[in-house]
Design an enzyme around this catalytic site. Structure first.
Site, PDB file in Angstrom:
ATOM      1  N   SER A 100       0.814  -1.219   0.000  1.00 49.18           N
ATOM      2  CA  SER A 100       0.000   0.000   0.000  1.00 49.18           C
ATOM      3  C   SER A 100       0.844   1.264   0.000  1.00 49.18           C
ATOM      4  O   SER A 100       0.312   2.372   0.008  1.00 49.18           O
ATOM      5  CB  SER A 100      -0.910   0.015   1.237  1.00 49.18           C
ATOM      6  OG  SER A 100      -0.157   0.243   2.411  1.00 49.18           O
TER       7      SER A 100
ATOM      8  N   THR B 296      -1.662   2.931   2.894  1.00 52.00           N
ATOM      9  CA  THR B 296      -1.086   4.236   3.306  1.00 52.00           C
ATOM     10  C   THR B 296      -0.397   4.150   4.672  1.00 52.00           C
ATOM     11  O   THR B 296      -0.796   3.360   5.515  1.00 52.00           O
ATOM     12  CB  THR B 296      -2.170   5.331   3.409  1.00 52.00           C
ATOM     13  OG1 THR B 296      -2.902   5.393   2.198  1.00 52.00           O
ATOM     14  CG2 THR B 296      -1.603   6.694   3.724  1.00 52.00           C
TER      15      THR B 296
ATOM     16  N   THR C  16       1.761   6.999   0.289  1.00 52.10           N
ATOM     17  CA  THR C  16       0.878   5.911  -0.148  1.00 52.10           C
ATOM     18  C   THR C  16       1.060   5.583  -1.625  1.00 52.10           C
ATOM     19  O   THR C  16       1.561   6.421  -2.398  1.00 52.10           O
ATOM     20  CB  THR C  16      -0.596   6.338   0.067  1.00 52.10           C
ATOM     21  OG1 THR C  16      -1.450   5.217  -0.175  1.00 52.10           O
ATOM     22  CG2 THR C  16      -1.015   7.447  -0.884  1.00 52.10           C
TER      23      THR C  16
ATOM     24  N   ARG D 216      -5.198   9.452 -10.774  1.00 48.74           N
ATOM     25  CA  ARG D 216      -6.031   9.655  -9.577  1.00 48.74           C
ATOM     26  C   ARG D 216      -5.120   9.937  -8.377  1.00 48.74           C
ATOM     27  O   ARG D 216      -4.139   9.257  -8.144  1.00 48.74           O
ATOM     28  CB  ARG D 216      -6.879   8.396  -9.305  1.00 48.74           C
ATOM     29  CG  ARG D 216      -7.713   8.442  -8.020  1.00 48.74           C
ATOM     30  CD  ARG D 216      -7.013   7.797  -6.833  1.00 48.74           C
ATOM     31  NE  ARG D 216      -7.887   7.690  -5.662  1.00 48.74           N
ATOM     32  CZ  ARG D 216      -7.446   7.396  -4.440  1.00 48.74           C
ATOM     33  NH1 ARG D 216      -6.175   7.187  -4.218  1.00 48.74           N
ATOM     34  NH2 ARG D 216      -8.284   7.317  -3.426  1.00 48.74           N
TER      35      ARG D 216
ATOM     36  N   THR E 126      -5.599   7.211   6.916  1.00 48.93           N
ATOM     37  CA  THR E 126      -5.402   6.110   5.979  1.00 48.93           C
ATOM     38  C   THR E 126      -6.788   5.611   5.598  1.00 48.93           C
ATOM     39  O   THR E 126      -7.750   5.822   6.335  1.00 48.93           O
ATOM     40  CB  THR E 126      -4.595   4.954   6.605  1.00 48.93           C
ATOM     41  OG1 THR E 126      -5.305   4.442   7.730  1.00 48.93           O
ATOM     42  CG2 THR E 126      -3.213   5.389   7.044  1.00 48.93           C
ATOM     43  N   GLY E 127      -6.869   4.931   4.460  1.00 51.41           N
ATOM     44  CA  GLY E 127      -8.171   4.416   4.030  1.00 51.41           C
ATOM     45  C   GLY E 127      -8.683   5.173   2.827  1.00 51.41           C
ATOM     46  O   GLY E 127      -7.907   5.789   2.083  1.00 51.41           O
TER      47      GLY E 127
END
Ligand code: GLY
Length: 379
Positions: free
Chosen positions: A80, A225, A243, A253, A276-277
């Site tokens: 990640s 991340t 990340t 993106r 994060t996420g």
């Protein structure tokens, strides 16, 4: 004439009070604290330990957090972040990062950066060596080249396997996929077995564990991340987020991680926060800035994070069914050393064996994972 009796008594009383005053001052002084997201393979714990080592040696807080996250950026096992991060839909790894330096109140960021293993270092260079705040794409890569960074292929065999698994898992409206065996493609209920059989033929040494992870990531593209925030004994703070972003994204993106105010915010008069996420949901509440402003107005770090998560929930009218696939975490460190991790859900999935956690190292003590608070519980 001066009353020497009074001044002598005052001096004696004052001297007696000194240790108590010193103790009170010591208690009020911020401790050195580093927090980060947990990350796999002990990534967060190792990150915080490294950052604390630098703080204890008298190093700058930004040097500390960047050296900490570099461990994870360079670790191909963390898919990640950095090298080995899961690629975009064309199989190209694109990295995002931002950093903020509390003492100078400056920041820098890069988005959609290709070929450089440590985007956090490039973000720092943007801060230190340019009059800009953020560089993206080809411009960010050219800048990194100019700054002497080495270009490398960031796609590992494991992440190529995962990318191909995702491509083979896709189907058009008629159930067809150009990356599979064609019109005789198996019906959808057999899709998983068929895809993994094809992948196994291409990667005969792949472990069952990697194949299972590849399928899970094909069906539920992860965000990953790492965010890290540090406070030293002088009350100085810095923070960084880095990340590879959303797996299988459209090229170009960028999520929340490189957005100063979104995936990262710091004002050392108050504290710092990061996330994060799923960056898209965080950006809709300007999360890290919201968390720091909440702390500025008196909320404890955990309440400040939970409030930001409630705003995310509000954007879905608190509909738990729609919120179910969303994974989002905030991390906050206040200037007095108080800290928290907070997750939208108590764990990543119903089957997850462990709840949401974050990493923390206080005053050179053991670096370890602690439980995050959470907004909702998966049933
Ligand atoms: N939080 C990482 C991303 O959404 O890109």
């Amino acid at each position: 004439m001066k009353d020497t009796t009074f001044t002598r008594r005052a001096a004696i009383l004052g001297a007696a009070a000194l240790p108590a005053i010193r103790n009170a001052a010591a208690q009020a002084r911020p401790r050195a604290v580093v927090i980060s997201s947990a990350n796999r393979n002990n990534g967060g714990v190792n990150c915080c330990a490294k950052a604390m080592e630098i703080l204890k040696a008298g190093g700058d807080t930004l040097d500390a957090v960047i050296a900490g996250v570099n461990i994870v950026e360079l670790d191909p096992r963390d898919s990640s972040v950095g090298y080995g991060g899961l690629p975009n839909e064309e199989g190209v790894v694109e990295l995002d990062s931002s950093c903020m330096h509390g003492p100078s109140r400056r920041g820098g960021a890069v988005g959609a950066l290709r070929n450089i293993k440590t985007p956090s270092k490039v973000a720092r260079m943007v801060m230190e060596q340019t009059d800009h705040m953020m560089l993206v794409g080809e411009g960010a890569l050219r800048f990194a080249r100019a700054m002497g960074f080495k270009e490398e292929d960031l796609l590992t065999e494991e992440s190529r396997l995962q990318w191909l698994t995702w491509k083979k898992s896709l189907r058009d409206g008629s159930g067809h996929n150009n990356w599979g065996p064609g019109i005789d493609a198996p019906p959808s209920e057999q899709r998983k077995a068929a895809v993994l059989r094809e992948i196994k033929e291409m990667f005969p040494n792949a472990s069952e564990e990697l194949l299972a992870e590849a399928w899970e990531n094909a069906i539920h593209p992860p965000h990953g991340t790492i965010n890290c925030i540090a406070l030293n004994e002088k009350g100085e703070m810095s923070a960084v987020t880095t990340t590879s972003g959303l797996a299988w994204k459209i090229p170009g993106r960028v999520g929340d991680s490189p957005i100063v105010g979104g995936g990262l915010w710091l004002d050392q008069d108050v504290g710092g926060a990061g996330s994060t996420g799923r960056g898209e949901e965080n950006l809709r509440v300007c999360g890290a800035h919201t968390v720091v402003e909440n702390m500025r107005h008196g909320m404890a770090p955990k309440d400040a994070c939970l409030d930001a998560l409630k705003r995310v929930s509000r954007n879905f009218n608190d509909d738990l069914k729609r919120l179910e696939p969303i994974d989002l975490n905030f991390y906050a460190l206040r200037k007095d050393g108080e800290c928290a991790g907070a997750a939208l859900w108590n764990k990543a999935s119903v089957n997850a064996t462990r709840g949401a956690q974050f990493a923390v190292c206080r005053d050179g003590g053991e670096s370890r994972q602690e439980n995050s608070v959470f907004l909702y519980e998966r049933k």
